[in-house]
Write an enzyme that holds these catalytic residues in place. Structure first.
Site, PDB file in Angstrom:
ATOM      1  N   ASP A  94      21.325   5.226  26.486  1.00  9.88           N
ATOM      2  CA  ASP A  94      21.792   5.283  27.877  1.00  9.88           C
ATOM      3  C   ASP A  94      20.629   5.677  28.775  1.00  9.88           C
ATOM      4  O   ASP A  94      19.605   6.180  28.310  1.00  9.88           O
ATOM      5  CB  ASP A  94      22.944   6.288  28.038  1.00  9.88           C
ATOM      6  CG  ASP A  94      22.535   7.730  27.737  1.00  9.88           C
ATOM      7  OD1 ASP A  94      21.756   7.954  26.789  1.00  9.88           O
ATOM      8  OD2 ASP A  94      22.987   8.643  28.466  1.00  9.88           O
ATOM      9  N   GLU A 160      23.381  10.778  26.241  1.00 10.65           N
ATOM     10  CA  GLU A 160      22.453  11.915  26.293  1.00 10.65           C
ATOM     11  C   GLU A 160      22.252  12.356  27.733  1.00 10.65           C
ATOM     12  O   GLU A 160      22.192  13.551  28.023  1.00 10.65           O
ATOM     13  CB  GLU A 160      21.107  11.526  25.664  1.00 10.65           C
ATOM     14  CG  GLU A 160      20.181  12.719  25.397  1.00 10.65           C
ATOM     15  CD  GLU A 160      19.349  13.155  26.599  1.00 10.65           C
ATOM     16  OE1 GLU A 160      18.835  14.289  26.574  1.00 10.65           O
ATOM     17  OE2 GLU A 160      19.216  12.379  27.561  1.00 10.65           O
ATOM     18  N   HIS A 220      38.632  19.683  64.091  1.00 12.14           N
ATOM     19  CA  HIS A 220      37.796  19.368  65.248  1.00 12.14           C
ATOM     20  C   HIS A 220      36.853  20.552  65.490  1.00 12.14           C
ATOM     21  O   HIS A 220      37.306  21.699  65.643  1.00 12.14           O
ATOM     22  CB  HIS A 220      38.707  19.165  66.462  1.00 12.14           C
ATOM     23  CG  HIS A 220      38.007  18.665  67.685  1.00 12.14           C
ATOM     24  ND1 HIS A 220      37.058  19.404  68.351  1.00 12.14           N
ATOM     25  CD2 HIS A 220      38.126  17.492  68.369  1.00 12.14           C
ATOM     26  CE1 HIS A 220      36.619  18.719  69.391  1.00 12.14           C
ATOM     27  NE2 HIS A 220      37.254  17.535  69.425  1.00 12.14           N
TER      28      HIS A 220
END
Ligand code: BES
Ligand code: MN
Ligand code: MN
Length: 462
Positions: A94, A160, A220
């Site tokens: 990976d 990993e 707000h």
């Protein structure tokens, strides 16, 4: 010359083309959108391991209810050298996400050769280095008529870069399939170009998210600003109190368990070819380096814990302006651990410290994403001796022993659960841009790494 090395030399360009094909698969483990790509990379590797003659090749699924989204392990073995040691060859297929995409000179998943380097995400971390193992095995098998000089098991993981939970669970179950004498890991760096290096220590880590909540909903900022708590400001205040300006972490007890390097190890680091100014200018590129006074750069990165913030999420980050007080803000924060810190205790210390410094009006939750223990590798064993001998043959230099500030969580688990010493023989270089844009692998290191691994396995089996 060994005939396996001869074979490897004759097939260099094919090996490189095969690596490019693997690098075109965007196996980004952290991104669920790439789940199928991660699996595809595993399948391609399994097919290649089978083709070169390994046996019992299979994917081991890790996507379980306890670990949803887990990526498969790839297993293979070749156990036909009775009386010889058994090696467990580990790597990860990976990769990290490729962003920021616009800083790549060539696209992250279109491997491109420039100046003797191969540029792509995963070129060195870790597909290129993992593939050196596969090609060393192929060369040995062809040169020895389908036999190997020792017994070999291969275990590749696909997560990993996200903590390795799947492989950790598998290794903790101590499967008979992993019985071995030592592990070989090629996922680290050489200290300098041409300088053969074994890594003997890694930092551990805890990777966390700190989420701060204030108002029950976004507000707000004109109507409520001044009266309602702002979670971003609170988060900034929390982060600012995690470390002082010298870089010392302010979490109580964090440094209590640290075992400093021995005077011999520190002396060995002193004699490594390290130029702090060159490091600052060419690797870091900042106006000055930071870190607790009284420690060298190598101590800062190898033997001291560090705390880093990786990102802060939430609120309004779009184009233009929006006057809002967000209801929540989240930071990704990690701490790197050194012997003998533990993930469990460090996480508890971080969590209670964050609760103790909460600004008024907000709540915080500290979540653990993943963790791994630090490790120190014993060097007084025949495998390390064979590794230094092999490296000497290939690189004509004495090996240096270094630690690394990075983490490979499973290496500590190999030692604790399987009682395996690891040989961390890596061929990355300090300027390879791991995890960054323009990651690369020096192509000659790919070839010499294959030769080093061939000789290492031959010497262990001799
Ligand atoms: N190969 C690296 C670790 C490494 C890099 C070791 C350089 C030695 C030198 C590995 O793939 C990695 O990046 N690990 C992660 C840890 C993981 C738990 C996310 C890391 O160190 O950030
Ligand atoms: Mn890696
Ligand atoms: Mn990595």
């Amino acid at each position: 010359m060994s005939s396996a090395i001869d074979f490897a030399r004759q097939h260099q360009s094919r090996f490189l083309e095969e690596l490019k094909a693997l690098l075109r698969i965007p196996s980004v483990s952290t991104d669920p959108a790439h789940k199928a790509d991660v699996r595809h990379a595993a399948e391609v590797l399994a097919a290649e391991l089978k083709r070169i003659g390994l046996e019992n090749v299979r994917l081991i699924e890790t996507d379980t209810p306890a670990h949803p989204g887990g990526h498969p392990l790839v297993y293979a073995d070749h156990l036909h050298a009775p009386g010889k040691p058994t090696a467990l060859l580990y790597g990860h297929y990976d990769v990290q996400p490729p962003d920021p995409l616009d800083e790549w000179l060539s696209p992250a998943f279109e491997p491109t050769e420039r100046n003797g380097n191969l540029y792509a995400r995963g070129a060195v971390d870790d597909k290129g280095q993992m593939y050196m193992h596969v090609k060393a095995l192929e060369s040995l098998l062809v040169a020895n008529n389908g036999q190997l000089p020792l017994n070999v098991r291969v275990l590749l993981e696909g997560e990993e870069e996200v903590g390795g939970e799947g492989i950790a669970t598998y290794v903790a179950s101590k499967p008979a399939d992993l019985a071995a004498d030592f592990a070989l890991v090629s996922d680290t760096e050489m200290f300098a170009p041409g300088l053969p290096t074994l890594c003997v220590g890694l930092r551990g880590m805890i990777y966390t998210e700190i989420e701060v909540r204030g108002a029950k909903t976004d507000l707000h900022s004109g109507m409520y600003g001044g009266a309602a708590p702002n979670p971003f400001v609170a988060l900034a205040q929390i982060i600012a109190r995690l470390k002082d300006e010298s870089g010392r972490i302010l979490i109580p007890g964090l440094y209590d368990k640290i075992i400093p390097p021995s005077p011999e190890e520190l002396a060995a680091w002193q004699s490594l070819p390290f130029d702090e100014e060159h490091y600052r200018l060419t690797e870091v590129g900042s106006s000055t380096l930071v870190g607790e006074p009284g420690y060298s750069v190598l101590e800062h990165t190898w033997a001291r814990p560090t705390l880093d913030v990786h990102g802060i999420m939430g609120g309004f980050t779009g184009v233009g302006a929006k006057t809002v007080i967000p209801a929540k803000a989240t930071a990704k924060v990690s701490i790197r651990l050194v012997p003998a810190m533990t993930p469990t205790e460090t996480f508890a210390q971080l969590s209670s410290y964050v609760q103790s410094i909460l600004p008024p009006g907000v709540e915080a939750q500290v979540r653990l994403i993943h963790s791994g223990d630090p490790c120190l590798i014993p060097v007084d064993n025949p495998y390390v001796r064979a590794a230094t001998a092999a490296l000497h043959e290939v690189w004509a230099k004495e090996t240096v022993f270094i630690r690394s500030g990075g983490s490979i969580p499973i290496v500590g688990d190999f030692a604790r659960n399987l009682n395996l010493p690891s040989v961390m023989m890596g061929f990355g270089l300090p300027d390879d841009n791991l995890h960054a844009p323009n990651e690369k692998f020096l192509i000659s290191n790919f070839y010499l790494g294959i030769e080093s691994i061939i000789r290492f396995l031959e010497l262990v089996g001799a």
